[in-house]
Design a protein around this motif. Structure first.
Motif, PDB file in Angstrom:
ATOM      1  N   GLU A 240       0.774  -1.313   0.603  1.00 15.36           N
ATOM      2  CA  GLU A 240      -0.134  -0.498  -0.189  1.00 15.36           C
ATOM      3  C   GLU A 240       0.984   0.619  -0.254  1.00 15.36           C
ATOM      4  O   GLU A 240       1.321   1.182   1.160  1.00 15.36           O
ATOM      5  CB  GLU A 240      -0.772  -0.674   1.315  1.00 15.36           C
ATOM      6  CG  GLU A 240      -2.380  -1.049   1.100  1.00 15.36           C
ATOM      7  CD  GLU A 240      -2.828  -1.003   0.318  1.00 15.36           C
ATOM      8  OE1 GLU A 240      -3.171   0.388   0.213  1.00 15.36           O
ATOM      9  OE2 GLU A 240      -3.757  -1.468  -0.251  1.00 15.36           O
ATOM     10  N   ALA A 241       1.492   2.431  -1.164  1.00 17.16           N
ATOM     11  CA  ALA A 241       1.698   3.429  -0.928  1.00 17.16           C
ATOM     12  C   ALA A 241       1.672   4.109  -1.941  1.00 17.16           C
ATOM     13  O   ALA A 241       0.380   3.345  -3.053  1.00 17.16           O
ATOM     14  CB  ALA A 241       3.428   2.752  -1.582  1.00 17.16           C
ATOM     15  N   ARG A 242       1.906   5.580  -2.598  1.00 16.25           N
ATOM     16  CA  ARG A 242       1.600   6.293  -3.139  1.00 16.25           C
ATOM     17  C   ARG A 242       2.631   6.061  -4.061  1.00 16.25           C
ATOM     18  O   ARG A 242       3.838   5.477  -4.111  1.00 16.25           O
ATOM     19  CB  ARG A 242       1.427   7.512  -2.690  1.00 16.25           C
ATOM     20  CG  ARG A 242       1.178   8.142  -1.264  1.00 16.25           C
ATOM     21  CD  ARG A 242       0.764   8.699  -1.177  1.00 16.25           C
ATOM     22  NE  ARG A 242       0.940  10.041  -1.324  1.00 16.25           N
ATOM     23  CZ  ARG A 242       1.160  11.522  -1.380  1.00 16.25           C
ATOM     24  NH1 ARG A 242       2.238  11.348   0.183  1.00 16.25           N
ATOM     25  NH2 ARG A 242       1.226  12.615  -2.289  1.00 16.25           N
ATOM     26  N   GLU A 287       2.820  16.450  -3.147  1.00 16.24           N
ATOM     27  CA  GLU A 287       2.279  16.654  -1.722  1.00 16.24           C
ATOM     28  C   GLU A 287       3.147  15.659  -1.019  1.00 16.24           C
ATOM     29  O   GLU A 287       2.440  14.968  -0.589  1.00 16.24           O
ATOM     30  CB  GLU A 287       1.357  16.717  -1.301  1.00 16.24           C
ATOM     31  CG  GLU A 287       0.085  18.133  -1.813  1.00 16.24           C
ATOM     32  CD  GLU A 287      -1.110  17.995  -1.571  1.00 16.24           C
ATOM     33  OE1 GLU A 287      -1.693  17.685  -0.332  1.00 16.24           O
ATOM     34  OE2 GLU A 287      -2.204  18.824  -2.006  1.00 16.24           O
ATOM     35  N   LEU A 288       4.362  16.467  -0.209  1.00  9.53           N
ATOM     36  CA  LEU A 288       5.665  15.932   0.065  1.00  9.53           C
ATOM     37  C   LEU A 288       5.472  16.304   0.855  1.00  9.53           C
ATOM     38  O   LEU A 288       6.447  17.478   0.473  1.00  9.53           O
ATOM     39  CB  LEU A 288       6.421  14.504  -0.673  1.00  9.53           C
ATOM     40  CG  LEU A 288       5.886  13.664  -2.053  1.00  9.53           C
ATOM     41  CD1 LEU A 288       6.995  13.392  -3.293  1.00  9.53           C
ATOM     42  CD2 LEU A 288       5.261  12.496  -0.996  1.00  9.53           C
ATOM     43  N   SER A 289       6.354  15.585   2.189  1.00  8.14           N
ATOM     44  CA  SER A 289       7.677  16.950   2.732  1.00  8.14           C
ATOM     45  C   SER A 289       9.143  17.140   2.403  1.00  8.14           C
ATOM     46  O   SER A 289       9.139  16.303   1.236  1.00  8.14           O
ATOM     47  CB  SER A 289       7.417  15.885   4.406  1.00  8.14           C
ATOM     48  OG  SER A 289       8.491  14.662   4.481  1.00  8.14           O
ATOM     49  N   GLN A 290       9.555  18.019   2.192  1.00  3.28           N
ATOM     50  CA  GLN A 290      10.842  18.346   2.261  1.00  3.28           C
ATOM     51  C   GLN A 290      11.560  17.377   2.651  1.00  3.28           C
ATOM     52  O   GLN A 290      12.501  17.300   2.311  1.00  3.28           O
ATOM     53  CB  GLN A 290      11.370  19.491   3.105  1.00  3.28           C
ATOM     54  CG  GLN A 290      10.305  20.655   2.539  1.00  3.28           C
ATOM     55  CD  GLN A 290      10.398  20.917   0.935  1.00  3.28           C
ATOM     56  OE1 GLN A 290      11.699  21.519   0.363  1.00  3.28           O
ATOM     57  NE2 GLN A 290       9.355  21.417   0.418  1.00  3.28           N
ATOM     58  N   ALA A 321       2.553   5.761   3.782  1.00  2.00           N
ATOM     59  CA  ALA A 321       2.108   6.787   4.843  1.00  2.00           C
ATOM     60  C   ALA A 321       2.550   6.726   5.790  1.00  2.00           C
ATOM     61  O   ALA A 321       2.836   8.162   6.135  1.00  2.00           O
ATOM     62  CB  ALA A 321       1.105   5.648   5.220  1.00  2.00           C
ATOM     63  N   ASP A 322       3.958   5.931   6.169  1.00  2.01           N
ATOM     64  CA  ASP A 322       5.138   6.727   7.127  1.00  2.01           C
ATOM     65  C   ASP A 322       6.275   7.376   6.623  1.00  2.01           C
ATOM     66  O   ASP A 322       7.385   6.932   7.340  1.00  2.01           O
ATOM     67  CB  ASP A 322       4.844   5.649   7.973  1.00  2.01           C
ATOM     68  CG  ASP A 322       5.339   3.976   8.010  1.00  2.01           C
ATOM     69  OD1 ASP A 322       5.546   4.045   6.155  1.00  2.01           O
ATOM     70  OD2 ASP A 322       6.428   3.847   8.674  1.00  2.01           O
ATOM     71  N   ASP A 323       5.726   7.305   5.095  1.00  2.00           N
ATOM     72  CA  ASP A 323       6.556   8.091   4.781  1.00  2.00           C
ATOM     73  C   ASP A 323       7.921   7.258   3.941  1.00  2.00           C
ATOM     74  O   ASP A 323       8.949   7.734   3.696  1.00  2.00           O
ATOM     75  CB  ASP A 323       7.384   9.241   5.308  1.00  2.00           C
ATOM     76  CG  ASP A 323       6.346  10.590   5.184  1.00  2.00           C
ATOM     77  OD1 ASP A 323       5.879  10.781   3.851  1.00  2.00           O
ATOM     78  OD2 ASP A 323       6.393  11.829   5.792  1.00  2.00           O
ATOM     79  N   LYS A 324       8.040   5.587   4.055  1.00  2.00           N
ATOM     80  CA  LYS A 324       8.932   4.770   4.214  1.00  2.00           C
ATOM     81  C   LYS A 324       8.633   5.162   1.671  1.00  2.00           C
ATOM     82  O   LYS A 324       8.107   4.557   1.584  1.00  2.00           O
ATOM     83  CB  LYS A 324       8.991   3.382   4.235  1.00  2.00           C
ATOM     84  CG  LYS A 324       9.260   3.164   6.145  1.00  2.00           C
ATOM     85  CD  LYS A 324       8.519   2.346   6.025  1.00  2.00           C
ATOM     86  CE  LYS A 324       9.384   1.816   7.472  1.00  2.00           C
ATOM     87  NZ  LYS A 324       9.148   0.598   7.784  1.00  2.00           N
ATOM     88  N   ILE A 325      10.674   5.304   1.650  1.00  2.00           N
ATOM     89  CA  ILE A 325      10.798   4.597   0.338  1.00  2.00           C
ATOM     90  C   ILE A 325      11.370   3.577   0.000  1.00  2.00           C
ATOM     91  O   ILE A 325      12.063   3.338  -0.040  1.00  2.00           O
ATOM     92  CB  ILE A 325      11.484   6.596   0.138  1.00  2.00           C
ATOM     93  CG1 ILE A 325      11.231   7.179   0.307  1.00  2.00           C
ATOM     94  CG2 ILE A 325      11.856   6.047  -1.315  1.00  2.00           C
ATOM     95  CD1 ILE A 325      11.627   8.612   0.482  1.00  2.00           C
TER      96      ILE A 325
END
Length: 379
Positions: A240-242, A287-290, A321-325
């Protein structure tokens, strides 16, 4: 200023033939004909090469790019087709070539640069790039190694692993393993991966032949579909990811665009979503954090360098969702119409479609001129 003479190479014996035609149509429409002499080189689905007359401006329809038998056709000698030995020395000679002691007539080439607009097999996989290297012709985009590694998802993943890039779990096998040890292959998938799984031909693009499997029956069916397109199959863990993409541009010192997000209505960004039904939403910038953007830019450059990229690459990622890439893949000849993600990312970054094409041509010539400095004879 003398115009640069460009050979646009498109079509191809590939499942992505139609995509290539759309790309060629769009590029021709964006080229500045005050800067370039443009010659179309069409490869049919049967693999026949046909070179059209010089274009005086954009063409109205894609059908006009598919030439009939009245055009120049490659018979036996690819060199005569791409290199015109009868050209005058005023055409397309670099300073280094002009100063060469060899015959100017022999050194005269027909094109300043070849622009391969080929997607998938027999075009994006290093085969055409190898031909152009042997003919010593400048060409846009990635070289032989980057193209072949970028096409083969298994090799690509192994290079990413060496580069320390995070990836989702995966496994792979070849056709003969499936034929002889089907049960063992299925067991390995179920032991190492969780449902859902994504089944992909290793050497294909544009999401052709890719299927999602949520159980064993669907997995078997998906593998059979993928084997229609390649002898090597990759099966990846679904998460589950963007879906986030960045565009990379350059040679030794690549630049990275803003990030874009793909939101598909279907289970994944498949061929129809990309090119036919228009059901996918592209969000640029994403829309992502810096901190996440900084990590994505770093990973994109590292992926580009891991395959020894040049010219252009689109780097595709999953962001949870927890910003793992996790890096998904790179595409060494991404979709290149004005409505494709790669040009749109650069447009949002401040580089127009026509300026992007100009930049790619200059990068191709820069790389070619650097290679001409190499010595092939011992002193």
């Amino acid at each position: 200023m003398m115009k640069k003479r460009i050979g646009l190479l498109y079509g191809g014996k590939s499942a992505e033939h139609e995509v290539s035609l759309s790309t060629a149509h769009a590029v021709i429409g964006a080229l500045d004909f005050d800067k370039y002499e443009v010659y179309p080189i069409f490869i049919t689905l049967d693999g026949e090469w046909r070179r059209g007359e010089r274009l005086e401006g954009p063409v109205n329809t894609i059908e006009q790019l598919q030439f009939g038998d009245h055009t120049a056709t490659l018979e036996n000698n690819i060199t005569d087709f791409l290199i015109d030995k009868k050209q005058e020395s005023t055409h397309l000679l670099s300073n280094q070539q002009q100063n060469s002691s060899e015959s100017l007539t022999k050194q005269s080439v027909h094109f300043d640069v070849i622009f391969p607009l080929l997607h998938g097999t027999n075009g994006e996989d290093g085969t055409v790039q190898g031909l152009l290297e042997v003919l010593n012709l400048p060409y846009v985009g990635n070289g032989v190694l980057a193209s072949s590694a970028g096409m083969d998802k298994v090799i690509m993943k192994q290079l990413f692993e060496i580069a320390g890039l995070p990836q989702v779990p995966y496994t792979h096998f070849i056709r003969s393993e499936w034929v002889k040890e089907q049960e063992a292959v299925l067991a390995r998938c179920e032991q190492t991966l969780q449902w859902p799984m994504f089944v992909k031909p290793a050497n294909l693009g544009s999401s052709v032949g890719i299927s999602k499997a949520t159980n064993r029956d669907e997995l078997v069916k998906a593998i059979k579909v993928a084997l229609q397109y390649d002898r090597k199959i990759v099966i990846e863990q679904g998460i589950e990811a963007r879906e986030i993409e960045l565009a990379v541009l350059g040679n030794d010192f690549p630049k990275v665009s803003v990030a874009g997000e793909i939101k598909a209505v279907t289970d994944f960004y498949d061929y129809d979503s990309k090119y036919k039904d228009g059901s996918t939403t592209l969000i640029i910038p994403a829309e992502l954090s810096q901190d996440t953007i900084a990590s994505l830019e770093d990973f994109a450059k590292r992926a580009f360098k891991a395959i020894d990229g040049s010219g252009l690459v689109r780097a595709d990622f999953f962001v949870t969702a927890d910003d793992k890439i996790y890096i998904n893949e790179v595409n060494t000849m991404p979709g290149f119409t004005p409505f494709s993600m790669y040009p749109l990312l650069w447009q949002e970054t401040g580089v127009s479609y026509s300026a992007l094409i100009d930049c790619l041509v200059e990068l191709a010539i820069e790389r070619y001129e650097e290679k001409q400095q190499l010595h092939y004879k011992r002193d």
